[in-house]
Each structure stands twice: as structure tokens, then as C-alpha cells.
Design a protein around this motif. Structure first.
Motif, short mmCIF file in Angstrom:
data_model
loop_
_atom_site.label_atom_id
_atom_site.label_comp_id
_atom_site.label_asym_id
_atom_site.label_seq_id
_atom_site.Cartn_x
_atom_site.Cartn_y
_atom_site.Cartn_z
N TYR A 115 75.81 12.32 7.27
CA TYR A 115 74.93 11.53 8.07
C TYR A 115 75.26 10.06 8.24
O TYR A 115 76.10 9.75 7.27
CB TYR A 115 73.51 11.60 7.64
CG TYR A 115 72.87 13.07 8.00
CD1 TYR A 115 72.06 13.17 9.09
CD2 TYR A 115 73.34 14.33 7.31
CE1 TYR A 115 71.59 14.34 9.40
CE2 TYR A 115 72.58 15.34 7.78
CZ TYR A 115 71.79 15.45 8.42
OH TYR A 115 71.42 16.72 8.74
N ASP A 116 74.85 9.66 9.28
CA ASP A 116 74.82 7.87 9.24
C ASP A 116 73.64 7.28 9.58
O ASP A 116 72.59 8.07 10.24
CB ASP A 116 76.21 7.48 10.15
CG ASP A 116 76.60 6.07 9.72
OD1 ASP A 116 76.23 5.27 9.04
OD2 ASP A 116 77.77 5.88 10.35
N HIS A 117 73.39 5.85 9.51
CA HIS A 117 72.36 5.25 9.88
C HIS A 117 72.63 3.73 10.23
O HIS A 117 73.72 3.45 10.43
CB HIS A 117 71.26 5.16 8.75
CG HIS A 117 71.53 4.22 7.82
ND1 HIS A 117 72.61 4.32 6.68
CD2 HIS A 117 71.11 2.81 7.62
CE1 HIS A 117 72.51 3.41 6.08
NE2 HIS A 117 71.75 2.48 6.51
N HIS A 118 71.62 3.38 11.20
CA HIS A 118 71.90 2.23 11.76
C HIS A 118 70.56 1.27 11.87
O HIS A 118 69.41 1.95 12.27
CB HIS A 118 72.30 2.38 13.35
CG HIS A 118 72.40 1.18 14.37
ND1 HIS A 118 73.19 -0.07 14.08
CD2 HIS A 118 71.55 0.94 15.45
CE1 HIS A 118 72.63 -0.93 15.09
NE2 HIS A 118 71.74 -0.34 15.83
N VAL A 119 70.55 0.18 11.54
CA VAL A 119 69.31 -0.75 11.71
C VAL A 119 69.25 -1.12 13.22
O VAL A 119 70.11 -1.97 13.59
CB VAL A 119 69.44 -1.97 10.72
CG1 VAL A 119 68.19 -2.90 10.99
CG2 VAL A 119 69.63 -1.40 9.44
N ILE A 120 68.07 -0.77 13.76
CA ILE A 120 67.93 -0.85 15.24
C ILE A 120 67.31 -2.20 15.60
O ILE A 120 67.72 -3.13 16.59
CB ILE A 120 66.94 0.02 15.79
CG1 ILE A 120 67.75 1.48 15.69
CG2 ILE A 120 66.64 -0.22 17.20
CD1 ILE A 120 66.65 2.60 16.18
N VAL A 121 66.31 -2.75 14.78
CA VAL A 121 65.48 -3.94 15.06
C VAL A 121 64.87 -4.35 13.77
O VAL A 121 64.48 -3.53 12.91
CB VAL A 121 64.49 -3.68 16.01
CG1 VAL A 121 63.41 -2.51 15.81
CG2 VAL A 121 63.65 -5.18 16.60
#
Length: 681
Positions: A115-121
Motif C-alpha cells: 500500500y501507499d499513502h498521500h497527504v492530501i490537505v
């Protein structure tokens, strides 16, 4: 390390509150609620007192039973979310197969392999087109009113099309100690800091777009015409029976219909007609001057946790910026908070509406299910020790595609509170968490009507009084005292309703009952409700406790009968969500204090032979709480909102530097499978 032997790494529980949160979080989020006597001083009976009386009622609910054991409680005939579907047990959901994230104390978001993740806001990011760049050293209220607010909690998401969507995020509360350099509390607080904090409350709508065909979502480019900020000062309107009543009239608003701002918005919900519901929770902590209100008003204020004697001017001093927060001057202002607020994200001109028919209390959230006849039911929890579970059922029916009509549904109908009864003898529920002889904590219950929009069913209360002083009305009808009811969510697959009961360390052994079976309940549990006949509008239900949280190695924990050597630890369940397959996702608020490990997002099947197999999907940074969560309809993305990272630090000495390595910023992240599979695989 094999999952059959989950890793533990206990830490010293220094500076922790009774319920597991840090003392700092308790102070700022709920006004140190756990360090004061519980506001519910009613003499409502506990199950042990009413067991004999309750047996005579069982014939009334006989239609709920379909057999012996769990089946007798409706567990073999689940409620159906879709009234057009026929009866029958749904096919068990696909079992989550990812390898659990191990407990940790890392200052980051940790996700499973693959899995991966991203800081959106992040806090301070631009929301409105004319928002200035974020400058943590030179914050202003005007700038914050256009920027992403603080302490993101509930996350709602509507896809406009396959590659674009609208994200709503609650901004629950503020921690000025880590927001501002040199912050001083109380009478010495900088007034501009207070004004910034008021604007940092409320919620944000941000437009997102999908990156390629993945589960990754990012802030949209282009016009972003739906972006919006609702703050602690934004115009809102009161609707329903309380609008215009004397109980909500003030000098600033003699009509009793217009309120400035929404405060302490915790969880929420999404409606079938495309709006977001956001819930005002611990509003009590913003008000001072309770000692100066008329004597007749003091019992109601005290029931909501507002001090009414002694010096009530300590702590957070929002009244220094706006005198409306001083009840000695404006005694009705507190009655204008504690509501469910409806926001239409597709209409930037829509004024957020406080729906008074849903009652006033410390709302955790409100989630919607369509009943068999087309009316809608809204489920709600009151997040306080020994408080209650509520349901609202509309008078009118939902009409698909008729937004104008559907925006009136929450203004007329019936408000109910839950009364639960166990089916085991009193001596088998001793407060230790030991299962009764039938092998399950379970029973039946009924929804007690409090009021419709035209009629009160509580002696001595008018309709408006029931809705403004809902806690007192529920006390009067003998509702069941629960262990901090927080998020309440119906399954989209079975229609069963799940309640996160976060904890209650104040429950004594003699106060334990089958629905709250553990005294000094620091880890919490989850309740499962099956409405009579599978109808969300029913007035009777059966219930069970599928999860009693804590260390699986402890005897007082229960994972729906699943092998506890194959599950992960969990404490303080707070928010719950479902994927499209009907698996239950549970985020936590308090694991650092109760277990010495970071808070996390867990997932557990609630149907089939893997019912109770709890896994850990993600952990959040130091001092943070796992908020949100939301799984998109296509099962490709999990939205998660790590709230209050670094809560126990200060601006000058942070305990977390997530997400950017400089100072802590509450943020929203998305998590997806790098191979394009559904989340959970």
C-alpha cells in the motif's frame, strides 16, 4: 513476526487521563469531562435492577426471535439496508487478507505492505481562491477563514464522476499551545490568537481529482468552484420546531433563527440526497459565566457539562474575543450549539442548517438509513459517560432526485432514545467482562419516543424543551446509560447498526449490565443492533456485543468468539465505517494511554466464519488520533484524518513533526493498494 502473536510494546502511562486520552487532549477537546462527575445524575435503572420486570415484555418482541442463541436475537436474520431485497442471510464479505501493521510509536502514518499513502490537505492549506500562503509565525483570523482549518475529524466524500469528488472535513477543536509561538492561556491569551482559533473551527469542502486510475486522490486544479470554508463565525440557520423559540433568542438574534458558526464538530454522515451532516459535540467548553445565569437555567446547563457555580472564567476564553460566549451576558447562546448541521456541498450559496428536530446533545455524528416505507432514519450517539443512543425517523419519505423535498426531511418526524435489556440473569453480569452462560452479551430493546415536531411524549416538557434539553428528556423516560456512545453506523450490506462505545472508567462493578458488561471500562466495546423486521423505522430491536476491546491476551476481551491468538489489540473505538463488502472499519482514540501504542485504523469482518478477525490496517503519528475514516464506494481508497499530532507538545517543543518534518499539522491522507486491488486485500 506471525500475526498469531501480535507485537506489544507498552509504554509508561504518564500524564494520561482515565479514558486513555492524554490530559492535554481531554482539556482541549472536551473540557476535562472525565475529570468531573458525569453530568448524568439521573436514577435511571441499570439492567440488573430491571431484569425481572423486563422478562414480562419479551412476548412483545417475540417476532424478533427466530431461534435459540444468537439467532433468537435476530443475528441469523440481519436487517436489510435495501428494502427491495428479499430476506435471507447475505453472502459473507471477502475476508481482508493484508498483513497487519504492527503496533508502534512511530511519528508517521504506517500502512501495510503493498500500500501507499498521500497527504492530501493540511492545516493552513489554501481552500478559497484568495487565501494567502500559510505562515505559521504570522497567522490572522482573516487568513484562517480561507484556509484549511485545524484538527480534522470526520471525513465525507461524494464522487462527482469517476475522477472528481468533493471532500468535506470537520475541524473539531484547536490546540493553541502548538498553533502559536508563545501562546498564553486564560486571561492573558492574545485576542488575535483566539480569533484565529474560532475561524479554525467548523469544516472545509475541497475539490479532489483522482491521479490516473489509481486510488490516489489529490487537490483538484482549475476553478474548484465548490471549495468552501464554514467556520466558528459563519452564518447558519436554525430549522425545525426550535427555530424562533424563546430558548434560542439572544440580543444578537432576537428572531432565534440565525446563529454564527458551528463548534466542536466531531463525526458526521452523508445523506442519500448528497448533503453532509456534521455534528456539534463538546460545545460546552467554549462558554463561561454559567454562575451568572438565572437559577432556573442552571440545571440544564449543568446536565450539559457547563459549570454553574464558583469562578467559571478559567481555561479557554473565547469570550475575550466575542462576548456572546459569556453566558452571564447571553444566557441562551449555549442553546444554539449542540446540533446536527446539514451542509449542501453542491450549492455554495446554501446556508448550513442546524436541524433541531434531531435533538441537542454532544453529538458524535448522524448516519442515515432508508426505512422500508421510504422514510429515513438517522442514528446518533451522545459522547459522554452514561449517556444515550438516539434515532430520528422522518415523517416524510425520501424522493430520489428531489433535492428540494429531501432537504426538508430532517425537520419533521419523531426523535427516539434507546432502552436496552439483557437476556442473562443478573448474577452472570458481574463487571469482569466474563461471558454469561449463553456465550454472548446480547438482548433486546426498544426505541422510546421523546417527541414529534408537534407533540411531546415526555411529561412536563414541551416539544421545544425536549429538543433543546434532550438529555433531560431522555433521563425522564428511563433511557439506558451507555459507555460513551460515539459513532453509530448502519452496514450498507446487512442494515445492522454498529455503535462505538469508546470507554467509561467511571462505571462501577454494580453498574455493569449486559450492554456495558465491564466495570472500569477503559478499552471500550462495539454494539450491534438489528432492527425488528430489518426496518430502520422499527420501534424494537435486538442487540449483541461482537467486540469487547483490549489486549487479546486478557480474559476480559471478546472478539465475536474468534480465536484471540489471531487478532490484533484494539482500545477506545471511536469512529466506524464500512467498505462495500460490509467489513467493519474501526478507528481509535486513546490507545497511547491505555496500551502505550499509537492510535490506529482496524478492520473486522462481522459476518461469516471470520467474524471477529480484527486486523490493523494503519497507524497514525505520535499523539495523533485516527479520525475519519471513509472507504470510497469503489473500495479503492481509504481516507484517514490523523487529528492532533503532537498534542502533548508546544510550539517551541513539539512532540511530533508530522507530516512535513517541521511542526505538526492535522491533515487528511488517502491510502490505496499499489497493485490496484480493493483496499483490504
Amino acid at each position: 513476526m506471525p500475526e498469531s502473536a501480535p507485537h506489544r510494546r507498552p509504554l509508561p502511562l504518564i500524564g494520561m487521563a482515565q479514558g486513555g486520552r492524554s490530559r492535554r487532549t481531554c482539556e482541549l477537546r472536551c473540557g476535562d469531562a472525565c475529570f468531573h462527575p458525569a453530568p448524568n445524575t439521573s436514577d435511571n435503572l441499570y439492567f440488573g435492577d430491571i431484569f425481572a420486570k423486563a422478562l414480562s415484555r419479551r412476548s412483545v418482541l417475540g417476532a424478533v426471535a427466530v431461534g435459540a442463541g444468537a439467532g433468537a436475537l435476530g443475528m441469523g436474520a440481519p436487517a436489510l439496508a435495501d428494502p427491495d431485497r428479499g430476506p435471507g442471510r447475505p453472502k459473507p464479505a471477502p475476508r481482508p487478507t493484508f498483513r497487519s501493521v504492527l503496533p508502534n510509536n512511530d511519528d508517521k502514518v504506517t500502512v501495510p505492505g503493498g500500500y501507499d499513502h498521500h497527504v492530501i490537505v493540511r492545516w493552513g492549506d489554501a481552500v478559497l481562491p484568495d487565501a494567502p500562503g500559510f505562515d505559521v509565525e504570522n497567522q490572522t483570523a482573516e487568513a484562517q477563514s480561507k484556509q484549511f482549518g485545524y484538527n480534522c475529524d470526520y471525513v465525507g466524500f461524494h464522487q462527482i464522476d469517476g475522477d472528481r469528488g468533493l471532500l468535506w472535513v470537520n475541524h473539531e477543536y484547536t490546540n493553541e499551545n502548538i498553533m502559536f509561538r508563545g501562546y498564553t492561556n486564560g486571561d492573558e491569551a492574545d485576542v488575535e490568537h483566539i480569533r484565529v482559533a474560532i475561524q479554525a473551527h467548523g469544516g472545509s469542502i475541497v475539490e479532489l481529482e483522482r491521479e490516473g486510475r489509481t486510488g490516489k486522490w489529490v487537490l483538484a486544479g482549475g476553478e474548484r468552484r465548490y471549495n468552501r470554508r464554514v467556520t466558528g463565525n459563519s452564518p447558519t440557520v436554525l430549522t425545525g420546531p426550535v427555530a424562533g423559540h424563546d430558548l434560542v433568542k439572544t440580543a444578537e438574534d432576537p428572531t432565534g433563527r440565525e446563529v454564527r458558526g458551528i463548534l466542536n464538530n466531531c463525526a458526521g454522515g452523508m445523506t442519500p440526497w448528497g448533503t453532509f451532516l456534521t455534528a456539534e459535540e463538546n460545545f460546552n467548553q467554549y462558554f463561561v459565566g454559567g454562575d451568572g445565569v438565572p437559577e432556573a437555567d442552571k440545571p440544564a446547563l449543568a446536565r450539559y457539562g457547563i459549570p454553574t457555580s464558583g469562578n467559571t472564567y478559567g481555561g479557554r476564553r473565547f469570550d475575550r474575543a466575542e462576548e456572546r460566549f459569556d453566558l452571564a451576558r447571553h444566557p441562551q447562546e449555549a442553546n444554539r450549539f449542540g446540533w446536527i448541521v446539514e451542509v449542501n456541498p453542491f450549492d455554495p450559496g446554501f446556508t448550513p442548517a442546524k436541524r433541531t428536530m434531531l435533538g441537542r446533545f454532544k453529538h458524535e455524528g448522524a448516519t442515515i438509513q432508508v426505512a422500508a416505507d421510504g422514510r429515513i432514519a438517522a442514528y446518533m450517539g451522545d459522547d459522554e459517560r452514561f449517556d444515550y443512543i438516539y434515532k430520528f425517523v422522518s415523517a416524510k419519505k425520501y424522493r430520489e432526485g428531489d433535492t428540494d423535498h429531501n432537504l426538508t426531511l430532517l425537520d419533521t418526524g419523531t426523535l427516539y432514545v434507546a432502552r436496552l435489556t439483557g437476556n442473562s440473569p443478573e448474577e452472570e453480569i458481574d463487571g469482569t467482562g466474563a461471558l454469561p452462560a449463553d456465550g454472548e452479551f446480547d438482548g433486546y430493546g426498544d426505541w422510546i419516543a421523546l417527541a414529534t415536531d408537534t407533540e411531546s411524549f415526555v411529561d412536563g416538557f414541551s416539544v421545544a424543551e425536549v429538543l433543546v434539553h434532550t438529555r433531560l428528556a431522555a433521563d425522564a423516560v428511563g433511557a439506558t446509560k451507555m459507555d460513551r456512545p460515539e459513532d453509530v453506523e448502519p452496514s450498507p450490506v446487512t442494515g445492522k447498526v454498529y455503535v462505538a462505545l469508546t470507554n467509561n472508567t467511571a462505571r462501577e462493578p454494580g453498574q455493569a449490565d449486559e450492554a456495558n458488561p465491564r466495570a472500569a471500562n477503559k478499552h471500550g466495546h462495539v454494539l450491534e443492533i438489528v432492527e425488528h423486521g430489518g426496518d430502520a423505522a422499527a420501534e424494537a430491536f435486538s442487540w449483541a456485543v461482537p467486540l469487547v476491546c483490549g489486549d487479546p491476551e486478557d480474559e476480559d476481551t471478546y472478539y465475536a468468539g474468534y480465536d484471540k491468538s489471531k487478532v490484533m489489540p484494539i482500545s477506545s473505538p471511536d469512529n466506524v465505517a464500512f467498505d462495500k463488502d460490509g467489513n467493519l472499519w474501526i478507528s481509535t482514540d486513546g490507545q497511547p494511554g491505555t496500551m502505550g501504542i499509537n492510535d490506529a485504523l482496524h478492520v473486522m469482518p462481522v459476518e461469516g466464519r471470520f467474524r471477529g478477525e480484527l486486523k490493523t490496517f494503519a497507524t497514525v503519528p505520535v499523539d495523533a488520533e485516527a479520525c475519519g475514516p471513509l472507504i470510497t464506494e469503489d473500495n479503492k481508497t481509504v481516507f484517514l484524518a490523523p487529528q492532533h499530532p503532537g498534542e502533548n507538545g508546544t510550539f517551541e517543543a513539539p512532540t511530533s513533526v508530522w507530516p512535513d518534518g517541521d511542526f505538526p499539522r492535522p491533515s487528511v491522507v488517502c491510502i490505496w493498494h499499489k497493485g490496484g486491488q480493493d483496499v483490504g486485500r
